[in-house]
Design an enzyme around this catalytic site. Structure first.
Site, PDB file in Angstrom:
ATOM      1  N   TYR A  13       0.835  -1.194  -0.201  1.00 33.65           N
ATOM      2  CA  TYR A  13       0.091  -0.110  -0.030  1.00 33.65           C
ATOM      3  C   TYR A  13       0.821   1.327  -0.011  1.00 33.65           C
ATOM      4  O   TYR A  13       0.730   1.932  -0.856  1.00 33.65           O
ATOM      5  CB  TYR A  13      -1.016   0.020   1.248  1.00 33.65           C
ATOM      6  CG  TYR A  13      -1.630   0.922   1.575  1.00 33.65           C
ATOM      7  CD1 TYR A  13      -2.466   1.875   0.330  1.00 33.65           C
ATOM      8  CD2 TYR A  13      -2.023   1.525   2.965  1.00 33.65           C
ATOM      9  CE1 TYR A  13      -3.262   3.015   0.817  1.00 33.65           C
ATOM     10  CE2 TYR A  13      -2.779   2.594   3.299  1.00 33.65           C
ATOM     11  CZ  TYR A  13      -3.286   3.371   2.072  1.00 33.65           C
ATOM     12  OH  TYR A  13      -4.065   4.486   2.519  1.00 33.65           O
ATOM     13  N   ASP A  33       9.491  -7.296  -3.373  1.00 31.51           N
ATOM     14  CA  ASP A  33       8.296  -7.846  -2.423  1.00 31.51           C
ATOM     15  C   ASP A  33       8.174  -9.095  -2.811  1.00 31.51           C
ATOM     16  O   ASP A  33       8.527  -9.730  -3.740  1.00 31.51           O
ATOM     17  CB  ASP A  33       7.082  -6.854  -2.806  1.00 31.51           C
ATOM     18  CG  ASP A  33       6.025  -6.865  -1.881  1.00 31.51           C
ATOM     19  OD1 ASP A  33       5.887  -5.776  -1.442  1.00 31.51           O
ATOM     20  OD2 ASP A  33       5.621  -7.921  -1.406  1.00 31.51           O
ATOM     21  N   LYS A  87       2.129  -6.696   9.011  1.00 34.06           N
ATOM     22  CA  LYS A  87       1.454  -5.431   9.790  1.00 34.06           C
ATOM     23  C   LYS A  87       0.168  -5.646  10.546  1.00 34.06           C
ATOM     24  O   LYS A  87      -0.525  -4.558  10.872  1.00 34.06           O
ATOM     25  CB  LYS A  87       1.558  -4.308   8.715  1.00 34.06           C
ATOM     26  CG  LYS A  87       0.371  -4.562   7.808  1.00 34.06           C
ATOM     27  CD  LYS A  87       0.087  -3.174   7.078  1.00 34.06           C
ATOM     28  CE  LYS A  87      -1.124  -3.442   6.177  1.00 34.06           C
ATOM     29  NZ  LYS A  87      -1.682  -2.247   5.354  1.00 34.06           N
ATOM     30  N   SER A 127       6.204   3.239  13.352  1.00 30.69           N
ATOM     31  CA  SER A 127       4.750   3.450  13.601  1.00 30.69           C
ATOM     32  C   SER A 127       4.499   4.190  15.209  1.00 30.69           C
ATOM     33  O   SER A 127       5.340   4.030  15.775  1.00 30.69           O
ATOM     34  CB  SER A 127       3.951   1.905  13.802  1.00 30.69           C
ATOM     35  OG  SER A 127       2.691   1.957  14.253  1.00 30.69           O
ATOM     36  N   TYR A 152       3.387  -7.378  17.065  1.00 29.56           N
ATOM     37  CA  TYR A 152       3.810  -6.286  15.988  1.00 29.56           C
ATOM     38  C   TYR A 152       4.458  -5.151  16.346  1.00 29.56           C
ATOM     39  O   TYR A 152       5.532  -4.607  15.885  1.00 29.56           O
ATOM     40  CB  TYR A 152       2.393  -5.999  15.202  1.00 29.56           C
ATOM     41  CG  TYR A 152       2.601  -4.970  14.179  1.00 29.56           C
ATOM     42  CD1 TYR A 152       3.197  -4.988  13.075  1.00 29.56           C
ATOM     43  CD2 TYR A 152       2.223  -3.641  14.531  1.00 29.56           C
ATOM     44  CE1 TYR A 152       3.692  -4.053  12.285  1.00 29.56           C
ATOM     45  CE2 TYR A 152       2.272  -2.334  13.629  1.00 29.56           C
ATOM     46  CZ  TYR A 152       2.903  -2.505  12.545  1.00 29.56           C
ATOM     47  OH  TYR A 152       3.217  -1.394  11.713  1.00 29.56           O
ATOM     48  N   LYS A 156       8.456  -3.419  15.958  1.00 29.35           N
ATOM     49  CA  LYS A 156       8.641  -1.893  15.525  1.00 29.35           C
ATOM     50  C   LYS A 156       9.742  -1.222  16.494  1.00 29.35           C
ATOM     51  O   LYS A 156      10.682  -0.535  16.292  1.00 29.35           O
ATOM     52  CB  LYS A 156       7.498  -0.987  15.272  1.00 29.35           C
ATOM     53  CG  LYS A 156       6.719  -1.526  14.192  1.00 29.35           C
ATOM     54  CD  LYS A 156       7.345  -1.237  12.746  1.00 29.35           C
ATOM     55  CE  LYS A 156       6.411  -1.711  11.666  1.00 29.35           C
ATOM     56  NZ  LYS A 156       7.136  -1.866  10.370  1.00 29.35           N
ATOM     57  N   LEU A 202      -9.897   1.374  10.006  1.00 30.57           N
ATOM     58  CA  LEU A 202     -11.310   2.066   9.714  1.00 30.57           C
ATOM     59  C   LEU A 202     -11.758   2.571   8.390  1.00 30.57           C
ATOM     60  O   LEU A 202     -12.696   2.208   8.007  1.00 30.57           O
ATOM     61  CB  LEU A 202     -11.230   3.344  10.733  1.00 30.57           C
ATOM     62  CG  LEU A 202     -12.562   4.045  10.744  1.00 30.57           C
ATOM     63  CD1 LEU A 202     -13.743   3.149  11.542  1.00 30.57           C
ATOM     64  CD2 LEU A 202     -12.293   5.363  11.501  1.00 30.57           C
ATOM     65  N   ARG A 233      -7.835   9.616  16.417  1.00 27.09           N
ATOM     66  CA  ARG A 233      -6.597   9.164  15.866  1.00 27.09           C
ATOM     67  C   ARG A 233      -6.528  10.263  14.636  1.00 27.09           C
ATOM     68  O   ARG A 233      -7.058  11.123  14.495  1.00 27.09           O
ATOM     69  CB  ARG A 233      -7.029   7.794  14.792  1.00 27.09           C
ATOM     70  CG  ARG A 233      -7.297   6.485  15.775  1.00 27.09           C
ATOM     71  CD  ARG A 233      -6.163   6.195  16.407  1.00 27.09           C
ATOM     72  NE  ARG A 233      -6.412   4.803  17.018  1.00 27.09           N
ATOM     73  CZ  ARG A 233      -6.958   4.772  18.255  1.00 27.09           C
ATOM     74  NH1 ARG A 233      -7.263   5.983  19.150  1.00 27.09           N
ATOM     75  NH2 ARG A 233      -7.051   3.462  18.688  1.00 27.09           N
ATOM     76  N   PRO A 298     -10.311  -4.727  22.204  1.00 27.75           N
ATOM     77  CA  PRO A 298      -9.213  -4.792  23.218  1.00 27.75           C
ATOM     78  C   PRO A 298      -7.886  -4.182  22.767  1.00 27.75           C
ATOM     79  O   PRO A 298      -7.669  -4.489  21.438  1.00 27.75           O
ATOM     80  CB  PRO A 298      -9.232  -6.232  23.349  1.00 27.75           C
ATOM     81  CG  PRO A 298     -10.507  -6.779  23.003  1.00 27.75           C
ATOM     82  CD  PRO A 298     -10.979  -5.817  22.048  1.00 27.75           C
TER      83      PRO A 298
END
Ligand code: NAD
Ligand code: WQD
Length: 341
Positions: A13, A33, A87, A127, A152, A156, A202, A233, A298
């Protein structure tokens, strides 16, 4: 002179949008990739939009010998942008070793090769998840890192430390870019988020609900201590994010960097609630979204958004897109995907 840049995770992406930004700024990107979460067909779109052919390697970066072939065939790579990683936060709690192995072994391989082949700049996809829970927003880069709530997130944090420690021993310089919530699609409507795995973020959940791929969507909790009870966010358009990578590369390659490893937050600097995002989508799409309010998810943090002053001041980064641009481009992309464009 044009410089060659290796983009790992180049068909993903953010990687695919960054290929375009690099070409628009006279770099020559090479993509690698393993196709785990993306399709190589996106390169046709990149070529269509830029008029440039992309050299691509279908290689797993956990295989150091195969990875070295890229450098043997392209000994003049000036910089690396390392996007390649798994991810999915939830999945990482179910199969943690897969995440640790993939994200850390591929990183260590590419770091060693960067040094061996005299790469000058190493840019890493980090991140905001490294900040963990309990920090006051807006968060700046000096905030202390809290316990990462998922494997994850730990990958990072570990990656950042590995890069900092290793960079000190090498001749290259590195930049850690901490993204907040990337969203949106290319304004052409030809490219956007297209994961092989199920979308959980989202914005794709909203557009998939609106197009009918999902019957309805859940807003995870309305009892947070925020202006409308839903989580806050910092949503950043993928093209603005892509451009920050080009600027970070230029920053290092022009010898402007003072620290061996530098860190930048990449967020718009503004927090929006889940309900505000839904309203923004309904406004630009002129549809009514089928959502209901469910329980908290959660691990969700109540509110997090960036202080992006450092990226603006030092990199000269100026995000151009707002939430309407994010929703408009994501919605056009979702509709085009359904027509197989
Ligand atoms: P993505 O899944 O679309 O792209 C990652 C790409 O890496 C995929 O195409 C995948 O096939 C490839 N890949 C994974 N492991 C590989 C390996 N061992 N060898 C070769 N290729 C491999 O994800 P994205 O959203 O473009 O994210 C890019 C980077 O940004 C990741 O490091 C991610 O952790 C980070 N990031 C993403 C977000 C987000 O919300 N999208 C937020 C913060 C940070
Ligand atoms: C955003 C908000 C949800 C889906 C994740 C990773 C983070 C980083 C970015 C990689 C939250 C709410 C969501 C839905 C909802 N990625 N939501 N219904 O969790 O902020 O961050 O992506 O580094 O590490 O954790 O992003 O898009 O999943 O959620 O109500 O169906 O939307 O509760 O408040 P998040 P998200």
């Amino acid at each position: 002179m044009t410089k060659k840049i290796l983009v790992t995770g180049g068909t993903g992406y953010i990687g695919s949008h960054t290929l375009i930004d690099l070409i628009e700024n006279q770099f020559i990107p090479i993509s690698v990739d393993n196709g785990y979460n993306s399709d190589v067909s996106v390169l046709k779109k990149v070529e269509q939009l830029t008029g440039h052919k992309i050299k691509h390697y279908n290689i797993d970066l956990c295989d150091v010998n195969l990875s070295e072939q890229i450098f043997i065939e392209n000994p003049d790579i000036s910089g690396i942008i390392h996007f390649a990683a798994l991810k999915a936060v939830g999945e990482s709690t179910e199969i943690p070793l897969k995440y640790y192995k993939n994200n850390l072994i591929s990183l260590m391989n590419i770091l060693e090769l960067s040094d061996k082949y005299n790469v000058k700049a190493f840019i890493f996809s980090s991140s905001c998840t490294v900040y963990g829970e309990g920090q006051l927003s807006p968060i700046d880069e000096n905030a202390s890192l809290a316990w990462a709530s998922s494997p994850y997130g730990s990958t990072k944090q570990f990656s950042e430390q590995i890069i900092k420690d290793y960079t000190l021993t090498t001749h290259f310089q590195s930049v850690l870019l901490r993204y907040f919530n990337p969203a949106g699609a290319h304004p052409s409507g030809l490219m956007g988020e297209s994961p092989k795995n199920i979308a959980l973020n989202l914005v794709p959940v909203i557009t998939e609900t609106a197009i009918g791929k999902r019957q309805k969507m859940t807003v995870y909790g309305e009892d947070y201590d925020t202006r409308d009870g839903t989580c806050i966010r910092d949503y950043i358009h993928v093209c603005d994010l892509a451009n920050a990578h080009t600027l970070a590369l230029q920053y290092v390659l022009d010898n402007q960097q003072i620290e061996k490893t530098d860190v930048f937050n990449l967020g718009i600097g503004e927090g929006l609630t889940v309900l505000e995002m839904i309203k923004a989508f309904e406004k630009i799409s002129k549809t009514s979204l089928n959502y209901f309010v469910g329980k908290r998810r959660p691990g969700d943090i109540q509110a997090i958004y960036a202080d992006n002053k450092k990226a603006r001041d030092i990199l000269g980064w100026k995000p151009k897109n707002n939430v309407e641009d994010i929703m408009r481009s994501a919605w056009i992309w979702e509709q085009n995907k359904s027509k197989n464009l």
